[in-house]
Design a protein around this motif. Structure first.
Motif, PDB file in Angstrom:
ATOM      1  N   HIS A   7       1.910  -4.427   5.977  1.00  0.00           N
ATOM      2  CA  HIS A   7       0.967  -3.934   5.634  1.00  0.00           C
ATOM      3  C   HIS A   7       0.085  -4.862   4.139  1.00  0.00           C
ATOM      4  O   HIS A   7       0.701  -5.283   3.574  1.00  0.00           O
ATOM      5  N   ILE A   8      -0.977  -4.969   4.431  1.00  0.00           N
ATOM      6  CA  ILE A   8      -1.897  -5.639   3.400  1.00  0.00           C
ATOM      7  C   ILE A   8      -2.845  -4.909   2.609  1.00  0.00           C
ATOM      8  O   ILE A   8      -3.767  -4.368   3.357  1.00  0.00           O
ATOM      9  N   LYS A   9      -2.845  -4.591   1.439  1.00  0.00           N
ATOM     10  CA  LYS A   9      -3.510  -3.982   0.768  1.00  0.00           C
ATOM     11  C   LYS A   9      -4.717  -4.885  -0.214  1.00  0.00           C
ATOM     12  O   LYS A   9      -4.289  -5.444  -0.755  1.00  0.00           O
ATOM     13  N   PHE A  10      -5.921  -4.383   0.096  1.00  0.00           N
ATOM     14  CA  PHE A  10      -7.094  -5.133  -0.538  1.00  0.00           C
ATOM     15  C   PHE A  10      -7.508  -4.425  -1.482  1.00  0.00           C
ATOM     16  O   PHE A  10      -7.930  -3.122  -1.446  1.00  0.00           O
ATOM     17  N   GLU A  11      -7.779  -4.945  -2.880  1.00  0.00           N
ATOM     18  CA  GLU A  11      -8.420  -4.431  -3.968  1.00  0.00           C
ATOM     19  C   GLU A  11      -9.483  -5.433  -4.353  1.00  0.00           C
ATOM     20  O   GLU A  11      -9.115  -6.611  -4.711  1.00  0.00           O
ATOM     21  N   ILE A  12     -10.621  -4.611  -4.758  1.00  0.00           N
ATOM     22  CA  ILE A  12     -11.784  -5.639  -5.747  1.00  0.00           C
ATOM     23  C   ILE A  12     -11.506  -5.825  -6.774  1.00  0.00           C
ATOM     24  O   ILE A  12     -11.177  -4.533  -7.660  1.00  0.00           O
ATOM     25  N   GLN A  13     -11.448  -6.856  -7.544  1.00  0.00           N
ATOM     26  CA  GLN A  13     -11.140  -7.242  -8.801  1.00  0.00           C
ATOM     27  C   GLN A  13     -12.519  -7.219  -9.883  1.00  0.00           C
ATOM     28  O   GLN A  13     -13.679  -7.277  -9.066  1.00  0.00           O
ATOM     29  N   GLU A  14     -12.475  -7.042 -10.886  1.00  0.00           N
ATOM     30  CA  GLU A  14     -13.692  -6.895 -12.027  1.00  0.00           C
ATOM     31  C   GLU A  14     -14.722  -8.374 -11.823  1.00  0.00           C
ATOM     32  O   GLU A  14     -15.719  -8.414 -11.677  1.00  0.00           O
ATOM     33  N   ASP A  15     -13.918  -9.368 -11.353  1.00  0.00           N
ATOM     34  CA  ASP A  15     -14.628 -10.754 -11.407  1.00  0.00           C
ATOM     35  C   ASP A  15     -15.293 -10.759 -10.033  1.00  0.00           C
ATOM     36  O   ASP A  15     -15.627 -11.918  -9.564  1.00  0.00           O
ATOM     37  N   GLY A  16     -14.908  -9.826  -8.854  1.00  0.00           N
ATOM     38  CA  GLY A  16     -15.471  -9.977  -7.535  1.00  0.00           C
ATOM     39  C   GLY A  16     -14.352 -10.451  -6.376  1.00  0.00           C
ATOM     40  O   GLY A  16     -14.738 -10.616  -5.359  1.00  0.00           O
ATOM     41  N   SER A  17     -13.235 -11.172  -7.131  1.00  0.00           N
ATOM     42  CA  SER A  17     -12.282 -11.550  -6.091  1.00  0.00           C
ATOM     43  C   SER A  17     -11.558 -10.386  -5.708  1.00  0.00           C
ATOM     44  O   SER A  17     -11.861  -9.334  -6.007  1.00  0.00           O
ATOM     45  N   ARG A  18     -10.577 -10.579  -4.359  1.00  0.00           N
ATOM     46  CA  ARG A  18     -10.075  -9.600  -3.867  1.00  0.00           C
ATOM     47  C   ARG A  18      -8.621  -9.812  -4.227  1.00  0.00           C
ATOM     48  O   ARG A  18      -8.096 -11.056  -3.963  1.00  0.00           O
ATOM     49  N   LYS A  19      -7.790  -8.661  -4.560  1.00  0.00           N
ATOM     50  CA  LYS A  19      -6.340  -9.017  -4.637  1.00  0.00           C
ATOM     51  C   LYS A  19      -5.726  -8.274  -3.463  1.00  0.00           C
ATOM     52  O   LYS A  19      -6.107  -7.171  -2.955  1.00  0.00           O
ATOM     53  N   LEU A  20      -4.735  -9.083  -2.842  1.00  0.00           N
ATOM     54  CA  LEU A  20      -3.981  -8.912  -1.834  1.00  0.00           C
ATOM     55  C   LEU A  20      -2.764  -8.614  -1.912  1.00  0.00           C
ATOM     56  O   LEU A  20      -2.062  -9.590  -2.537  1.00  0.00           O
ATOM     57  N   THR A  21      -2.320  -7.345  -1.713  1.00  0.00           N
ATOM     58  CA  THR A  21      -0.770  -6.797  -2.134  1.00  0.00           C
ATOM     59  C   THR A  21      -0.031  -6.720  -0.715  1.00  0.00           C
ATOM     60  O   THR A  21      -0.354  -5.929   0.057  1.00  0.00           O
ATOM     61  N   PHE A  22       1.238  -7.452  -0.565  1.00  0.00           N
ATOM     62  CA  PHE A  22       1.849  -6.998   0.707  1.00  0.00           C
ATOM     63  C   PHE A  22       3.237  -6.305   0.183  1.00  0.00           C
ATOM     64  O   PHE A  22       3.730  -6.619  -0.586  1.00  0.00           O
TER      65      PHE A  22
END
Length: 173
Positions: free
Chosen positions: A158-173
């Motif tokens: 499972h890879i969780k995607f989150e939008i960050q304030e700077d527009g980048s995406r954080k991917l958590t495994f």
């Protein structure tokens, strides 16, 4: 583990971990190693430019990646990066209406890309042949995997995607 997906100053989409740029192929190789070895911590080197299929997937193994996150977060873009790293020259786009798109890697092996957003029941997924794809031993990237949770292999990543304030995406495994 956390990774970030963002565009660099030249407009090129990059993956990074701890401010080090990594290739999508390198990430895929590490994820496969992590999955195979009871989810050991990921260790990445920056030497890998492409991942030969023989190094990443054994025949008959499940290799399912569930991409979790809101609409527009970059799940399809991430899938495109991974397909390109495997040598696919196919146009990678969201299979929203088709439910599953099939691409080929550099060796002609199929890669499956699901978008389960429009599925209303497990029966619909079964009727599409989802189990045959998911247990084929080929790469499967599944968006909205929660809609077919009971069909997923136990060893999917499972890879969780989150939008960050700077527009980048954080991917958590």
């Amino acid at each position: 583990m956390e990774y970030f997906l963002r565009y660099n100053k030249d407009g090129v989409l990059e993956l990074s971990q701890d401010d080090k740029v990594i290739s999508p192929a390198e990430l895929l190789l590490s994820l496969n190693d992590r999955r195979r070895h009871n989810k050991v911590p990921l260790v990445l080197s920056t030497a890998c430019a492409e991942v030969p299929r023989s190094e990443t997937l054994s025949s008959g193994e499940s290799c399912v990646f569930c991409l979790d996150g809101p609409m527009g977060v970059g799940k399809t873009t991430f899938t495109k990066l991974l397909c390109e790293s495997m040598g696919s020259t196919d146009i990678v786009n969201s299979p929203t209406f088709a439910i599953v798109n099939v691409y080929e890697d550099r060796d002609g092996n199929e890669i499956y890309h699901f978008d389960c957003y429009r599925l209303n029941s497990i029966r619909e997924a079964i009727d599409l042949g989802a189990e045959e794809y998911l247990y084929s031993g080929k790469y499967c990237f599944v968006e909205w995997a929660e809609n077919i949770e009971s069909l997923l292999p136990d060893d999917c990543v499972h890879i969780k995607f989150e939008i960050q304030e700077d527009g980048s995406r954080k991917l958590t495994f």
